[in-house]
Design an enzyme around this catalytic site. Structure first.
Site, mmCIF file in Angstrom:
data_model
loop_
_atom_site.group_PDB
_atom_site.id
_atom_site.type_symbol
_atom_site.label_atom_id
_atom_site.label_comp_id
_atom_site.label_asym_id
_atom_site.label_seq_id
_atom_site.Cartn_x
_atom_site.Cartn_y
_atom_site.Cartn_z
ATOM 1 N N SER A 285 35.970 38.039 46.738
ATOM 2 C CA SER A 285 36.369 37.216 48.006
ATOM 3 C C SER A 285 36.241 37.883 49.136
ATOM 4 O O SER A 285 36.316 37.063 50.358
ATOM 5 C CB SER A 285 37.731 36.486 47.498
ATOM 6 O OG SER A 285 38.663 37.442 47.796
ATOM 7 N N SER A 286 36.160 39.041 49.255
ATOM 8 C CA SER A 286 36.005 39.771 50.571
ATOM 9 C C SER A 286 34.632 39.422 51.092
ATOM 10 O O SER A 286 34.493 39.542 52.497
ATOM 11 C CB SER A 286 35.981 41.399 50.206
ATOM 12 O OG SER A 286 37.333 41.737 49.982
ATOM 13 N N THR B 11 38.931 39.009 41.381
ATOM 14 C CA THR B 11 39.609 39.934 40.584
ATOM 15 C C THR B 11 39.853 39.349 39.217
ATOM 16 O O THR B 11 39.686 40.021 38.288
ATOM 17 C CB THR B 11 40.923 40.409 40.981
ATOM 18 O OG1 THR B 11 40.796 40.986 42.481
ATOM 19 C CG2 THR B 11 41.678 41.306 40.019
#
Length: 350
Positions: free
Chosen positions: A71-72, A14
């Site tokens: 980061s997923s 993000t």
């Protein structure tokens, strides 16, 4: 007096998303250009968030992975790459920062604590809930705080480990969990107090074990084992449990409270069968705070490891690590029982 040097590694998340709503993090070059509008991120001196005027200058070098990711999409292969990057330049810097998305930050911080041992310098993971491309964000404070800690406090023993810094608090990396999907106070450490709190002043928690002082080693993930999570819930059935356990290399068993499981005979029978077949099982509590206590268990399955107060994220990372250290199931279990890098609290009487 020489300047302090910090290595900052941008991975995406993000913090690097554009304000237009594009979910793909921006490239490193554009991220660096954005940072240049914040003079506090490149000023050579001055106080910040309770720090005194520094006697030594602080410089940082920004690096990044080729294709920044949400980061997923973080995978064990990325953990290995991050560990290798830090290991290769370890002697050249006083501290290290990894800019990372929040969704899997606690998994990465836990994994790095096992992959890089023992540490004599801080490795701090941080990110933000609001992108640096928004005018009002938490990114700048998180970056600035991380830089100051990784540089000016790099000599502090209790901080010479993998950490997570968020909203003015520094947590032990393998004890941190994400607690909110919307608040800037997104991380917590339910079973261990913060290492440092900058909310009012620089307050270091000195009540921690000093870092080991041996030579740094990097541990490899030679293969990616099949790790699964089995979380109990009312109505869980035999077919579901059997399917989760069968064929797994390692399982995090998320049990109730401080050690309770369903009273069905088939449940314990399936656990025994899995252990005999070589599945590495560690049990943890579903509770946000607290621990699994051996005396509270009315059941016993030899070979299942008690995780005590280990987080789910750290348990997953530890399984990946342990399953790569030996082919012998007994040795793997012994590694899981040990408190490798202060990831869990083992009662003194055990």
């Amino acid at each position: 007096m020489s300047e302090l040097k910090v290595y900052l590694l941008y991975t995406g998340g993000t913090i690097g998303q554009t304000a237009s709503g594009n979910e793909n993090p921006t490239k490193l070059e554009d991220f660096i250009e954005r940072l240049k509008i914040y003079p506090q991120l490149y000023a050579r001196s001055g106080s910040a968030r309770g720090f005194p005027d520094p006697e030594r200058g602080l410089k940082y070098m920004i690096d990044g992975i080729k294709d920044p990711i949400d980061s997923s999409n973080m995978k064990p292969g990325h953990w290995q790459d991050l560990a290798r990057r830090i290991y290769d330049c370890y002697d050249n810097y006083d501290g290290f920062i990894i800019l990372h998305g929040t969704n899997t930050m606690a998994f990465t911080s836990s994994a790095l604590s096992f992959l890089l041992q023992p540490l004599k310098k801080p490795i701090i993971l941080t990110g933000s809930m609001k992108t640096v491309f928004e005018n009002r964000n938490d990114a700048v404070d998180n970056i600035l705080g991380s830089l100051r800690i990784a540089g000016y406090l790099s000599h502090v023993d209790s901080i010479q480990q993998v950490c997570v810094f968020f909203n003015s608090k520094l947590f032990q990396g393998n004890r941190a969990v994400k607690q909110s999907s919307k608040d800037v106070d997104a991380f917590a450490s339910p079973n261990k107090p913060p290492l440092l709190d900058l909310n009012k002043q620089v307050k270091v928690n000195w009540d921690t074990k000093k870092a080991d002082k041996g030579a740094l080693q990097i541990f490899s993930l030679k293969h990616i084992p099949d790790i699964r999570i089995l979380q109990l819930f009312p109505g869980i059935n035999e077919k579901y449990v059997a399917g989760t356990l069968e064929g797994a290399d390692g399982v995090v068993l998320r049990i109730y409270g401080f050690g309770q499981i369903p009273g069905d005979d088939w449940f314990v029978s399936l656990l025994r069968k899995a252990v005999i077949s070589g599945v590495l099982i560690i049990c943890t509590s579903q509770c946000f705070q607290g621990a699994v206590h051996p005396e509270a268990q009315g059941w016993t399955v030899p070979g299942i490891i008690l995780g005590y107060d280990i987080t789910m994220e750290a348990a997953v990372a530890k399984l990946f690590w342990a399953l790569n250290q030996s082919e012998d199931s007994g040795q793997r279990r012994e590694l899981m029982k040990r408190n490798i890098c202060r990831e869990m609290t083992i009662p003194l009487k055990v």
